[in-house]
Design a protein around this motif. Sequence first.
Motif, PDB file in Angstrom:
ATOM      1  N   UNK A   1       0.985  -0.812   0.200  1.00 23.18           N
ATOM      2  CA  UNK A   1      -0.403   0.059   0.390  1.00 23.18           C
ATOM      3  C   UNK A   1       1.065   1.293  -0.418  1.00 23.18           C
ATOM      4  N   UNK A   2       2.190   1.101   0.369  1.00 21.95           N
ATOM      5  CA  UNK A   2       3.295   2.289   0.559  1.00 21.95           C
ATOM      6  C   UNK A   2       3.257   2.431  -0.415  1.00 21.95           C
ATOM      7  N   UNK A   3       3.895   1.277  -1.406  1.00 24.81           N
ATOM      8  CA  UNK A   3       4.504   1.524  -2.781  1.00 24.81           C
ATOM      9  C   UNK A   3       3.646   2.128  -3.669  1.00 24.81           C
ATOM     10  N   UNK A   4       1.686   2.326  -3.789  1.00 25.32           N
ATOM     11  CA  UNK A   4       1.099   2.502  -4.929  1.00 25.32           C
ATOM     12  C   UNK A   4       0.926   4.140  -4.305  1.00 25.32           C
ATOM     13  N   UNK A   5       0.329   4.174  -5.230  1.00 28.63           N
ATOM     14  CA  UNK A   5       0.423   5.801  -6.071  1.00 28.63           C
ATOM     15  C   UNK A   5      -0.524   6.539  -5.917  1.00 28.63           C
ATOM     16  N   UNK A   6      -0.369   7.351  -5.712  1.00 26.02           N
ATOM     17  CA  UNK A   6      -1.693   8.289  -4.850  1.00 26.02           C
ATOM     18  C   UNK A   6      -3.015   8.102  -6.030  1.00 26.02           C
ATOM     19  N   UNK A   7      -3.085   7.813  -7.161  1.00 26.30           N
ATOM     20  CA  UNK A   7      -4.112   7.396  -7.823  1.00 26.30           C
ATOM     21  C   UNK A   7      -4.695   6.471  -7.061  1.00 26.30           C
ATOM     22  N   UNK A   8      -3.879   5.411  -7.367  1.00 31.14           N
ATOM     23  CA  UNK A   8      -4.189   3.867  -6.438  1.00 31.14           C
ATOM     24  C   UNK A   8      -5.627   4.425  -4.722  1.00 31.14           C
ATOM     25  N   UNK A   9      -4.714   5.392  -4.517  1.00 30.67           N
ATOM     26  CA  UNK A   9      -5.475   5.246  -3.332  1.00 30.67           C
ATOM     27  C   UNK A   9      -7.064   6.523  -3.186  1.00 30.67           C
TER      28      UNK A   9
END
Length: 593
Positions: free
Chosen positions: A115-123
């Motif tokens: 989750x920490x590696x996911x870009x802002x767009x994922x969140x």
Amino acid sequence: MNSADSSPAGLAPAHRALSLWRLRPFVQPYLGHLTLMTTAALLATLAGAVLPLVTRQVIDGPIRHHDRGAVIPLGLLALGFGLVEAVLVFLRRWTMSASALRLESDLRQALYRHLQRMPISFHDHWQSGQVVARTISDLSQIRRFIGFGLIFMVVNSATFVIVGTMLIITDPPLGLLVLACSAPLAWIMYRFETGYRSRSRRVQEKQGDLATLVEESSGGMRTIKAFGRRDLVQDRFHDQATRLRDLELGKVRLLAMIWAIVESQPQLLLAAIMLAGSYPVVHGTITLGTLVAFVALFLLLVWPIESMGWLLATAQEASTATDRVFEVLDAEPAIVDRPHPMPLVRSTGLLRFHNVGFTYPGAARPVLHGINLTIEPGETLALVGSTGAGKTSLAMLVPRLYDVTSGRITLDRHDIRDIRLTDLRRQVGMAFEEPTLFSASVRENLTFGLAGATDDQVAEALEVAQAGFVHELPWGLATRVGEQGLTLSGGQRQRLALARAVLGRPPLVVLDDPLSALDVHTEARVERALRAVLAGTTGLVVAHRASTVLLADRVALLVDGTIAAVGSHHDLLAGDPVYRNLLSAEAELGAAS
Ligand code: UTP
Ligand code: MG
């Protein structure tokens, strides 16, 4: 992404096995332990299965022949097997949870790391409640299955085979009768499983939705209360909670039905065995001991039969949970290093936008297009534009919170996508419009981006941001702030965020409207201090007020996602009507200062 169950019903068992198979890498480290536990459970079953045979010997031998002396060795043998079984059960129970708990923790950490590696767009696109539900409750379901369900599925299946074989050997006709009657049960289980699958998936989705609601309402409590909309929120929650209850009830109904069938099956079978078994005993074709042993053996099958429905349900839930967890784990982190990223120790601060365009993932229209800008080392550029013009979007492209969708951004003439991501982000000090403070001490919040910061660096940053107020907090820099601590005012938060951005004097500072929440006096003081910091670094400052704009060497005017004009504040004020309009209310203030 919350795709409902789409696999055809007939594929459910295969699908389940496939989903669970994906846990393999996480199970691997504990495979030895799990195998040991399963073996212990199997041995316990075997030891238990020997007891009926001993009983037969006792009945058909010593009891029948009234030979009291022979009972003792057989009794001791039975006692021995009983003890072995007890010790093995204890060992298994004792160690069973440990591996499963460790596995759950491993998975949870892998998920969080991902989750920490996911870009802002994922969140942006995932409801936070869904993410929370997946990292908490789904993983517990997986743990329950691995630590308990899986072992018993293996042990119960083995028990079926072993005891089934023993039943046939003990009395072939009766044994075959029992096995034949067990066949319909397998079919019922199969039907049950396919129905249960979609239900448990829907329940888990709903739990995620509910978590999102709770989270949103606790975050937006002020707004809810200020607008007196408690009823509305309450109603919405009531709806969702009721729907969850109904779904759960549906699940329970199905489970109750299956239990009723599964529970009655052994009783019926037992009655059948008694009826069918008493004739041969009476006619002397089998001994009484054999019938007793047969019944005792059959009783060993009752728990495995009864628990199979429940075990399949656990497996089902674990498989759905696995699917949901892997939906997150499978999402590719889009913003990552290229194969051989360029290291960058300290940038000179030459920042360029080359024909940059940017569209938010899933959006139809670009937010930014044709952006060409150069910010020289040490220069400060103010970015001015009406609300929604794309200023924040542009600022976020610099530390690659989003990647450009066309054109490129260069730092020291290198495409920022070629620079090692950690290095790039270390070059950029960033303060956002809505500053986030974590549940930690003021000091931890300040040094978030520079863990080893010295006291002098912290003091300097606090000075720049005019955040001396922290020394007056109850425990000074050690005061806890954020959700679990002291609540700071908007202006105080903004000043801490600013101090965090300039800590350690990064070569590039990106400030998104850093002074909006400050009173006039504090603003003037922060500006003075900022001017000193910005003199030594390259700065990109989103500004709404003339006084902030005056910190910059040049101003870029952003209109409808593209740069409409670049120049000094005074030139633009004189020559650009749009610019004059935007800053007019403050134009006089600006001229006066
Ligand atoms: P910005 O957030 O970049 O605008 O959004 P801004 O210039 O900073 O505005 P203010 O001054 O802070 O108010 C630009 C456009 O991008 C869209 C927004 O709807 C807006 O129209 N946007 C923003 C998205 O589509 N997705 C996002 O995640 C954020
Ligand atoms: Mg903005």
